[in-house]
Design an enzyme around this catalytic site. Structure first.
Site, PDB file in Angstrom:
ATOM      1  N   GLU A   9       9.397  15.297  16.353  1.00  0.00           N
ATOM      2  CA  GLU A   9       9.853  15.330  14.977  1.00  0.00           C
ATOM      3  C   GLU A   9       8.832  16.363  14.251  1.00  0.00           C
ATOM      4  O   GLU A   9       7.555  16.052  14.227  1.00  0.00           O
ATOM      5  CB  GLU A   9       9.616  13.901  14.610  1.00  0.00           C
ATOM      6  CG  GLU A   9      10.136  13.726  12.977  1.00  0.00           C
ATOM      7  CD  GLU A   9      10.008  12.082  12.631  1.00  0.00           C
ATOM      8  OE1 GLU A   9       8.538  11.655  12.740  1.00  0.00           O
ATOM      9  OE2 GLU A   9      10.709  12.084  11.927  1.00  0.00           O
ATOM     10  N   LYS A  37       0.773  -1.241   0.121  1.00  0.00           N
ATOM     11  CA  LYS A  37       0.042  -0.115   0.049  1.00  0.00           C
ATOM     12  C   LYS A  37       1.007   1.217  -0.132  1.00  0.00           C
ATOM     13  O   LYS A  37       1.616   1.475   0.936  1.00  0.00           O
ATOM     14  CB  LYS A  37      -0.938  -0.016   1.232  1.00  0.00           C
ATOM     15  CG  LYS A  37      -1.719   1.473   1.465  1.00  0.00           C
ATOM     16  CD  LYS A  37      -1.982   1.567   2.458  1.00  0.00           C
ATOM     17  CE  LYS A  37      -2.467   2.946   3.086  1.00  0.00           C
ATOM     18  NZ  LYS A  37      -2.298   4.192   1.957  1.00  0.00           N
ATOM     19  N   GLU A  81       9.933   0.799  10.767  1.00  0.00           N
ATOM     20  CA  GLU A  81      11.001   1.832  10.493  1.00  0.00           C
ATOM     21  C   GLU A  81      10.195   3.270  10.518  1.00  0.00           C
ATOM     22  O   GLU A  81       9.240   3.600   9.946  1.00  0.00           O
ATOM     23  CB  GLU A  81      11.460   1.917   9.140  1.00  0.00           C
ATOM     24  CG  GLU A  81      12.891   2.453   8.767  1.00  0.00           C
ATOM     25  CD  GLU A  81      12.714   3.761   8.485  1.00  0.00           C
ATOM     26  OE1 GLU A  81      12.736   4.843   9.320  1.00  0.00           O
ATOM     27  OE2 GLU A  81      12.804   4.252   7.227  1.00  0.00           O
TER      28      GLU A  81
HETATM   29  P1  NDP Z   1       1.711   7.800   8.711  1.00  0.00           P
HETATM   30  O1  NDP Z   1       2.486   7.011   9.649  1.00  0.00           O
HETATM   31  O2  NDP Z   1       0.242   8.180   9.165  1.00  0.00           O
HETATM   32  O3  NDP Z   1       1.612   7.083   7.096  1.00  0.00           O
HETATM   33  C1  NDP Z   1       2.424   6.242   6.823  1.00  0.00           C
HETATM   34  C2  NDP Z   1       1.707   5.051   5.900  1.00  0.00           C
HETATM   35  O4  NDP Z   1       1.139   4.233   6.682  1.00  0.00           O
HETATM   36  C3  NDP Z   1       0.754   5.634   4.874  1.00  0.00           C
HETATM   37  O5  NDP Z   1       0.640   4.653   3.824  1.00  0.00           O
HETATM   38  C4  NDP Z   1      -0.546   5.509   5.683  1.00  0.00           C
HETATM   39  O6  NDP Z   1      -1.544   5.499   4.725  1.00  0.00           O
HETATM   40  C5  NDP Z   1      -0.434   4.281   6.466  1.00  0.00           C
HETATM   41  N1  NDP Z   1      -1.053   4.424   7.699  1.00  0.00           N
HETATM   42  C6  NDP Z   1      -1.685   5.242   8.502  1.00  0.00           C
HETATM   43  N2  NDP Z   1      -2.298   4.821   9.579  1.00  0.00           N
HETATM   44  C7  NDP Z   1      -2.269   3.502   9.540  1.00  0.00           C
HETATM   45  C8  NDP Z   1      -3.046   2.477  10.072  1.00  0.00           C
HETATM   46  N3  NDP Z   1      -3.647   2.746  11.229  1.00  0.00           N
HETATM   47  N4  NDP Z   1      -2.840   1.278   9.916  1.00  0.00           N
HETATM   48  C9  NDP Z   1      -2.176   0.956   8.790  1.00  0.00           C
HETATM   49  N5  NDP Z   1      -1.679   1.780   7.788  1.00  0.00           N
HETATM   50  C10 NDP Z   1      -1.628   3.217   8.155  1.00  0.00           C
HETATM   51  O7  NDP Z   1       2.418   9.130   8.490  1.00  0.00           O
HETATM   52  P2  NDP Z   1       1.812  10.327   7.821  1.00  0.00           P
HETATM   53  O8  NDP Z   1       1.690  10.337   6.441  1.00  0.00           O
HETATM   54  O9  NDP Z   1       0.298  10.650   8.406  1.00  0.00           O
HETATM   55  O10 NDP Z   1       2.889  11.567   8.229  1.00  0.00           O
HETATM   56  C11 NDP Z   1       2.753  11.751   9.758  1.00  0.00           C
HETATM   57  C12 NDP Z   1       3.943  11.907  10.388  1.00  0.00           C
HETATM   58  O11 NDP Z   1       4.600  10.894  10.379  1.00  0.00           O
HETATM   59  C13 NDP Z   1       4.895  12.854   9.581  1.00  0.00           C
HETATM   60  O12 NDP Z   1       4.890  14.170  10.127  1.00  0.00           O
HETATM   61  C14 NDP Z   1       6.208  12.329  10.241  1.00  0.00           C
HETATM   62  O13 NDP Z   1       6.516  12.870  11.652  1.00  0.00           O
HETATM   63  C15 NDP Z   1       6.163  10.869  10.374  1.00  0.00           C
HETATM   64  N6  NDP Z   1       6.373  10.142   9.002  1.00  0.00           N
HETATM   65  C16 NDP Z   1       7.801   9.323   9.358  1.00  0.00           C
HETATM   66  C17 NDP Z   1       8.225   9.025   8.163  1.00  0.00           C
HETATM   67  C18 NDP Z   1       9.444   7.806   8.175  1.00  0.00           C
HETATM   68  O14 NDP Z   1      10.065   7.795   7.246  1.00  0.00           O
HETATM   69  N7  NDP Z   1       9.702   7.548   9.407  1.00  0.00           N
HETATM   70  C19 NDP Z   1       7.541   8.835   6.758  1.00  0.00           C
HETATM   71  C20 NDP Z   1       6.388   9.515   6.758  1.00  0.00           C
HETATM   72  C21 NDP Z   1       5.909  10.265   7.843  1.00  0.00           C
HETATM   73  P3  NDP Z   1      -2.097   6.832   4.052  1.00  0.00           P
HETATM   74  O15 NDP Z   1      -1.319   7.461   3.375  1.00  0.00           O
HETATM   75  O16 NDP Z   1      -3.487   6.432   3.357  1.00  0.00           O
HETATM   76  O17 NDP Z   1      -2.673   7.725   5.476  1.00  0.00           O
END
Ligand code: NDP
Length: 805
Positions: A397, A191, A266
């Site tokens: 962060e 996904k 991660e």
């Molecule tokens: P999320 O952790 O919400 O999203 C990452 C992925 O997980 C996306 O594909 C998202 O789908 C999916 N997801 C979200 N909630 C669930 C769930 N309950 N069960 C399964 N899958 C889920 O990151 P965000 O995009 O909301 O970003 C928010 C914050 O996360 C950022 O501000 C940053 O601090 C951190 N972040 C960290 C990253 C890293 O590389 N470590 C990368 C991105 C974000 P969908 O896109 O449809 O919401």
């Protein structure tokens, strides 16, 4: 006006990349479907979501919103595909992955432009970093697919893997997840993040192009609560691999607890960037640019906390401000732009909120004088000074281009400040004093510590964190263990299931089957048998065309005639002349050794490059498989199927040594004394080799390929009886970008040529397949002296180990 003035006033002109091919690609396909079982299908919900271009806020494409029914279908497809993919020989998986890497390179510009438009990051980054690294991941892991049976004995794939990735490196995160999963024989349902699905959809097209078996990779676009949660909870998924926020990671861990699902997380970070007062400040400034303004700071391992030794804090911050003033922010498709747009309005608001909070909490904020574009979601590079370690902006962060600076006085204080976080993903240390840097680095609680550099990623090096940054590694051999499990686990489970069902014998039978796969029939063998079957069915008869050319020798990348001016006849098994080769002499050997020496730069080149060339040789050999098989039949009179098997095994072996080329870097030791020891392998030098008569092609390549994979150069004397398979290879070398002089071929009478080679001062090692007298000669000559004689030694003996402190 002087040169200084020109440099000061010189303006960048616009250097726009055209969006036209990407827009056309989108137009022809949207609304996009879901990729299940190698088919494009409509979402069960019949719902679509907009993907927005963050640089102008306008809709770019409509992608399908999958729901749990689609998740069920995709998992079923992946499960069905796993039955055969999980048992496919490593060499076959390696070939698919190699093809994926090639196709990514073929579509690299479209992928780079799509990524830039969908995510908002600059084309400079997508073109030069994201996409090349994506290809690199597939090349690297093609190698591990090839080597799995020998390097991970007793392990088997986990099964069906659910992978959930974020938006900050959309295609790169996909590659980090999919490449190791496929290499180890798993199938995947992935996904992408809802903001950034387009490159994953282009990747799905690539899966169709390369003919990956249906169901091995399935891609479901859509919302977290519909797709992500359904994947996490699905009972037929064996592992979840997640990259994203710590909060979501925590909820996934709760949801999978007790389910038996394997899990890797991660997550976020708040990585320290530590600068000691002896650091090279100009390099530090560029390091900071990479650490926090790369990808607008939306990087999990961004160096977002600048920790500076107190006495240089003022001069570093003034240099930084000058650099920030010159950073260029704007249209991500402009090739001269440093920073693009923030991925979404929500993310932008979150950054603005945290920055306002920082100001309220008393920190001093600085931003450049120039203004951001008003259209789209942009945020300027921002520097906070006078930050107290316990404040929100020092702890949370921000995931944006915001750097918070703090000072320290001593190394101990630097370490304490650096570790004052709940995260543990990465850190970087800047000092010209290697003792200081190596003293501090191991004390930092972070998965990766970079010394005088930052954000260094490669497929060969594991990446991941601890504490609230998650667990598990991606990349390197260590990353493979996330996608395998010990075979005995499965056997115990199957036995338990069989007993539970009262079907012990059937269960045990299945276990036996599993064992025979795991205990690893050699991939090459499996592959060879397939070829036997394939070609024996064709009823080939060995009617051969007459030979009308004389293969020459191959020295310094050129086909050369023998110095002697003589040729020798080569016979078939019926003692009929089938051709001639040059009669090599002392002078030819000397020229060849000189050429091999001159090619010593081969050892210094990137191991990745060496791997590429070996793969390329395999590719070019595969195109001419039939021709090479005919040649073997012609020389030996062996059945055609047997000859095809030899060629295919040769190709597989080239894959194996290509795979090894970038995996024998050495090891790191931790001696009782302070510090670390890097043990690095290095090539021996020029290796002379007398090749065996049996299997004239396989024997030749089996000696040459490992030697050059490890950076050696070679002077080879092919089989005296059947040299034509080796001399035909020089056309393969020529078309595979092998640098001149790396492989040299001298044909002729084996033992006299070998003696010249062995006597030569500039030959560092010898491989000898020949007579007992020849071996005796070499033994007497070299038995107690320096060069290595590789008679009866394993092929891997083509490197030496040297330890560097
Ligand atoms: P999320 O952790 O919400 O999203 C990452 C992925 O997980 C996306 O594909 C998202 O789908 C999916 N997801 C979200 N909630 C669930 C769930 N309950 N069960 C399964 N899958 C889920 O990151 P965000 O995009 O909301 O970003 C928010 C914050 O996360 C950022 O501000 C940053 O601090 C951190 N972040 C960290 C990253 C890293 O590389 N470590 C990368 C991105 C974000 P969908 O896109 O449809 O919401």
């Amino acid at each position: 006006m002087n040169v200084m003035d020109i440099f000061e006033t010189m303006e960048y002109g616009p250097a726009p990349e055209s969006p036209a091919p990407a827009l056309q690609w989108i137009k022809e396909r949207q609304p996009f479907g879901l990729f299940i079982n190698n088919q494009w299908v409509k979402p069960a919900s019949a719902q679509y979501i907009d993907s927005i271009n963050p640089s102008n806020g306008k809709p770019l494409a409509q992608v399908a919103a999958a729901n749990s029914a689609d998740v069920d279908a995709a998992v079923a497809a992946a499960r069905a595909a796993f039955e055969s993919w999980g048992k496919t020989p490593g060499h076959v998986r390696a070939r698919y992955m190699y093809a994926i890497a090639r196709h990514i390179q073929k579509h690299s510009r479209l992928l780079a432009v799509l990524e830039s438009m969908d995510n908002g990051k600059s084309i400079r980054e997508t073109r030069d970093l994201d996409i090349p690294l994506v290809a690199r991941h597939f090349y690297y892991h093609a190698g591990w697919a090839q080597l799995m049976s020998s390097e991970l004995p007793g392990y088997e794939p986990v099964g069906v893997v659910g992978q959930i990735i974020p938006w900050n490196f959309p295609l790169l995160m996909l590659a980090w997840k999919i490449a190791p999963a496929l290499a180890m024989g798993n199938t995947v349902v992935l996904k992408p993040a809802r903001y950034t699905s387009l490159t994953a959809l282009k990747f799905a097209e690539i899966m169709q192009e390369v003919g990956l078996p249906a169901g091995v990779v399935n891609i479901l676009t859509g919302e977290a609560f519909q797709v992500g949660e359904a994947l996490v909870r699905h009972p037929d998924i064996n592992k979840i691999a997640f990259t994203g926020s710590t909060d979501v990671g925590r909820s996934i861990r709760r949801a999978t607890a007790g389910s038996g699902k394997k899990l890797s997380l991660e997550l976020g970070g708040k990585s320290p960037f530590i600068v000691f007062d002896d650091a090279d400040l100009d390099s530090v400034v560029e390091g900071v640019v990479d650490a926090i303004w790369f990808n607008q700071g939306q990087v999990c391992c961004a160096g977002s906390r600048l920790l500076v030794q107190e006495d240089i804090a003022d001069s570093l911050t003034s240099k930084l401000r000058a650099r920030m003033e010159k950073l260029r922010l704007g249209d991500p498709l402009d090739k001269a732009v440093d920073m693009g747009a923030i991925v979404s309005p929500g993310q932008l608001e979150e950054i603005q909120r945290l920055v306002s909070q920082g100001v309220e909490e008393g920190a001093e904020m600085w931003q450049p004088s120039w203004a951001c574009p008003t259209e789209g979601y942009f945020f300027p590079p921002t520097l906070f000074t006078n930050v107290a370690p316990a404040t929100t902006i020092a702890q949370v962060e921000i995931f944006g281009p915001v750097l918070v600076a703090m000072t320290f006085r001593t190394p101990t204080e630097a370490v304490a400040l650096a570790n004052n976080t709940r995260y543990g993903l990465a850190a970087s240390v800047w000092s010209e004093n290697i003792n200081l840097a190596l003293d501090v680095a191991p004390k930092l609680k972070a998965g990766s510590v970079w010394v005088n550099c930052t954000n260094m990623f490669d497929a060969s090096s594991g990446f991941g964190g601890y504490r609230e940054s998650g667990f598990g590694r991606e990349g390197g051999k260590e990353g493979l263990y996330e996608y395998v499990r010990p075979a005995w686990e499965n056997q115990s489970l199957m036995k338990a299931a069989a007993h539970a069902n009262g079907a012990v014998s059937a269960g045990e039978k299945a276990v036996e089957g599993t064992q025979s796969i795991v205990s690893g029939e050699d991939d090459e063998q499996a592959n060879g048998y397939a070829a036997w079957q394939l070609y024996s069915d064709k009823g080939f008869t060995a009617t051969l065309p007459s030979i009308d050319r004389t293969p020459k020798m191959f020295i310094k990348g050129k086909q050369v005639r023998p110095d002697s001016g003589y040729s020798r006849d080569i016979y078939d098994s019926q003692h009929r002349v089938i051709g001639q080769v040059g009669e090599g002499n002392r002078k030819d050997i000397r020229n060849a050794v000189e050429a091999a020496h001159a090619a010593s730069g081969w050892a210094a080149g990137a191991t990745h490059n060496r791997a590429q060339i070996l793969y390329y040789m395999a590719e070019n050999l595969a195109i001419r498989e039939e021709e090479f098989a005919h040649r073997i039949v012609q020389q030996s009179g062996r059945p055609y199927a047997d000859a095809v098997s030899e060629v295919q095994t040769t190709i597989s072996r080239l894959f194996s040594y290509a795979a090894w080329a970038d995996k024998y870097e050495g090891v790191v030791h931790r001696p009782p004394l302070r510090g670390v020891v890097l043990a690095m392998n290095e090539p021996i030098g020029v290796i002379g080799m007398a090749c065996p008569d049996e299997y004239p092609m396989l024997g030749f390549i089996s000696l040459v390929a490992p030697a050059i994979a490890m950076g050696n150069t070679v002077v080879a004397i092919p089989s005296q009886r059947s040299p034509l398979s080796a001399t035909d290879c020089y056309q393969v070398f020529e078309t595979s970008d092998l640098p001149d002089g790396v492989v040299n071929i001298v044909t002729g009478e084996r033992d006299p040529l070998c003696q010249v080679l062995a006597d030569h001062d500039d030959v560092d090692a010898m491989w000898y397949f020949g007579s007992a007298e020849g071996e005796e000669y070499l033994g007497a000559l070299w038995g107690v002296s320096n060069p290595d004689i590789l008679v009866n030694r394993p092929v891997e003996a083509v490197y030496r180990v040297r330890v560097h402190y």
